[in-house]
Scaffold this active site. Structure first.
Site, PDB file in Angstrom:
ATOM      1  N   GLU A  64      -5.804   9.308  -0.406  1.00 40.56           N
ATOM      2  CA  GLU A  64      -6.147   7.875  -0.341  1.00 40.56           C
ATOM      3  C   GLU A  64      -7.215   7.449  -1.340  1.00 40.56           C
ATOM      4  O   GLU A  64      -7.122   6.373  -1.920  1.00 40.56           O
ATOM      5  CB  GLU A  64      -6.610   7.507   1.079  1.00 40.56           C
ATOM      6  CG  GLU A  64      -5.533   7.607   2.151  1.00 40.56           C
ATOM      7  CD  GLU A  64      -4.432   6.549   2.033  1.00 40.56           C
ATOM      8  OE1 GLU A  64      -4.482   5.705   1.120  1.00 40.56           O
ATOM      9  OE2 GLU A  64      -3.496   6.605   2.846  1.00 40.56           O
ATOM     10  N   SER A 111      -4.001   0.546  -4.654  1.00 40.06           N
ATOM     11  CA  SER A 111      -3.417  -0.670  -4.074  1.00 40.06           C
ATOM     12  C   SER A 111      -4.478  -1.730  -3.795  1.00 40.06           C
ATOM     13  O   SER A 111      -4.171  -2.763  -3.206  1.00 40.06           O
ATOM     14  CB  SER A 111      -2.644  -0.319  -2.791  1.00 40.06           C
ATOM     15  OG  SER A 111      -3.490   0.339  -1.863  1.00 40.06           O
ATOM     16  N   HIS A 116       1.401   4.885  -2.936  1.00 38.54           N
ATOM     17  CA  HIS A 116       1.678   6.313  -2.735  1.00 38.54           C
ATOM     18  C   HIS A 116       2.859   6.868  -3.519  1.00 38.54           C
ATOM     19  O   HIS A 116       2.858   8.036  -3.884  1.00 38.54           O
ATOM     20  CB  HIS A 116       1.968   6.577  -1.251  1.00 38.54           C
ATOM     21  CG  HIS A 116       0.751   6.585  -0.372  1.00 38.54           C
ATOM     22  ND1 HIS A 116      -0.114   7.655  -0.303  1.00 38.54           N
ATOM     23  CD2 HIS A 116       0.251   5.651   0.478  1.00 38.54           C
ATOM     24  CE1 HIS A 116      -1.088   7.389   0.567  1.00 38.54           C
ATOM     25  NE2 HIS A 116      -0.892   6.169   1.051  1.00 38.54           N
ATOM     26  N   HIS A 150       0.836  -1.213   0.000  1.00 38.94           N
ATOM     27  CA  HIS A 150       0.000   0.000   0.000  1.00 38.94           C
ATOM     28  C   HIS A 150       0.870   1.263   0.000  1.00 38.94           C
ATOM     29  O   HIS A 150       0.689   2.159  -0.815  1.00 38.94           O
ATOM     30  CB  HIS A 150      -0.934   0.024   1.216  1.00 38.94           C
ATOM     31  CG  HIS A 150      -1.604   1.350   1.375  1.00 38.94           C
ATOM     32  ND1 HIS A 150      -2.715   1.713   0.647  1.00 38.94           N
ATOM     33  CD2 HIS A 150      -1.276   2.431   2.122  1.00 38.94           C
ATOM     34  CE1 HIS A 150      -3.033   2.955   0.947  1.00 38.94           C
ATOM     35  NE2 HIS A 150      -2.190   3.420   1.840  1.00 38.94           N
TER      36      HIS A 150
HETATM   37 FE   LIG Z   1      -2.062   5.320   2.635  1.00 44.44          FE
END
Ligand SMILES: [Fe+2]
Length: 296
Positions: A183, A202, A142, A137
């Site tokens: 997010e 993700s 990111h 993730h």
């Molecule tokens: Fe995150």
């Protein structure tokens, strides 16, 4: 991420970090020797799945960043190797951390262009959801966008704003902004709606759901509206907010939030699935499959 509410996460952070020390700022040298063949295989499976799914769904900036970083497909990447390219591109640097870290430590790192990445990876039976962030993730989700100069500046500004919000007692409002942009954000492109949020990128199932399902609302970005909106931590989002460009996001979040926090404190929050009259609605969700449990 996206675990059903009855799911109880195993204490994976503690298990993976057994015997490891971290510094006062929660960093540690990435313990490369701890990755097993199974860990690398888990990375490879997740990487392959998302790379098959994301073209045509994720924004070009994400795929460009992933390619420019030359992120490993078949093993958990070595953070220092990625840093050679990341530092040169935007001045950001990955740092290894044991897992979730205190807010003020997180903000301090972001404000200084250090991105904390959980070093360990989920277990093979957790491919589809995990309640806490792992290296897949944090890194795959990111880091590619940190190669984009505008997004890179946005995340640094977020870190700077975080320290201020904490002092002003406004962290929940700022956390909602992070949630619905960094997010779970969507972006309009000439080719249609695309994903940029790391929580979506993700996640195999949410990568499809957020764009193609009739269930969720899709609403034009509005800073103050987002700061009032509760969210889901245990299911897919009921609403996604859509930006027109990363420049829009950066510009909207550039002013001092202090007067906004003051104004919003007297206003009620908005439920995760609610539509309000001022909304620029792209899609009203049909609410199918929505959980009745409380929003965060
Ligand atoms: Fe995150």
């Amino acid at each position: 991420m996206n675990a059903p509410s009855e799911f109880v996460a195993p204490d994976i952070t503690a298990r993976k970090n057994t015997g490891l020390e971290h510094a006062a700022d929660f960093t540690l040298p990435q313990p490369l020797e701890r990755y097993s063949a199974e860990d690398h295989a888990t990375w490879a499976t997740l990487y392959r799945r998302q790379c098959a799914l994301l073209p045509g769904r994720v924004c070009d900036e994400f795929l460009d960043g992933l390619a420019a970083l030359d992120v490993d497909a078949d093993r958990v990447p070595n953070f220092e190797r990625l840093n050679e390219k990341l530092v040169a591109a935007t001045g950001w640097r990955l740092i290894a951390v044991p897992g979730l870290i205190p807010d003020e430590v997180f903000f301090e790192h972001l404000a200084n262009r250090r991105f904390p990445v959980t070093w360990w990876i989920r277990e093979p039976h957790q491919l589809d959801y995990l309640q806490e962030p792992d290296v897949f993730h944090d890194l795959f989700g990111h880091v590619p966008l940190l190669m984009n100069p505008v997004f890179a500046d946005y995340l640094q500004a977020y870190g700077q704003g975080g320290m201020k919000a904490k002092a002003l007692g406004a962290l929940p409002m700022l956390a909602r902004l992070y949630w619905y942009t960094v997010e779970f954000g969507l972006i309009v492109t000439p080719n249609g709606l695309r994903i940029y949020g790391a929580g979506i990128v993700s996640s195999q199932s949410e990568s499809v759901y957020c764009l193609e399902s009739a269930s969720p609302n899709r609403i034009g970005f509005d800073l103050e509206r987002i700061m009032r909106t509760r969210y889901r931590i245990d299911t897919f989002q009921k609403s996604y907010f859509v930006i027109d460009s990363f420049a829009q996001l950066f510009d909207a979040t550039a002013p001092d939030f202090t007067p906004i926090y003051t104004a919003l404190k007297s206003q009620e929050t908005i439920g995760a699935g609610d539509i309000v009259p001022e909304d620029r609605v792209l899609q009203v969700g049909d609410r199918e499959g929505w959980s009745d449990s409380a929003d965060a």
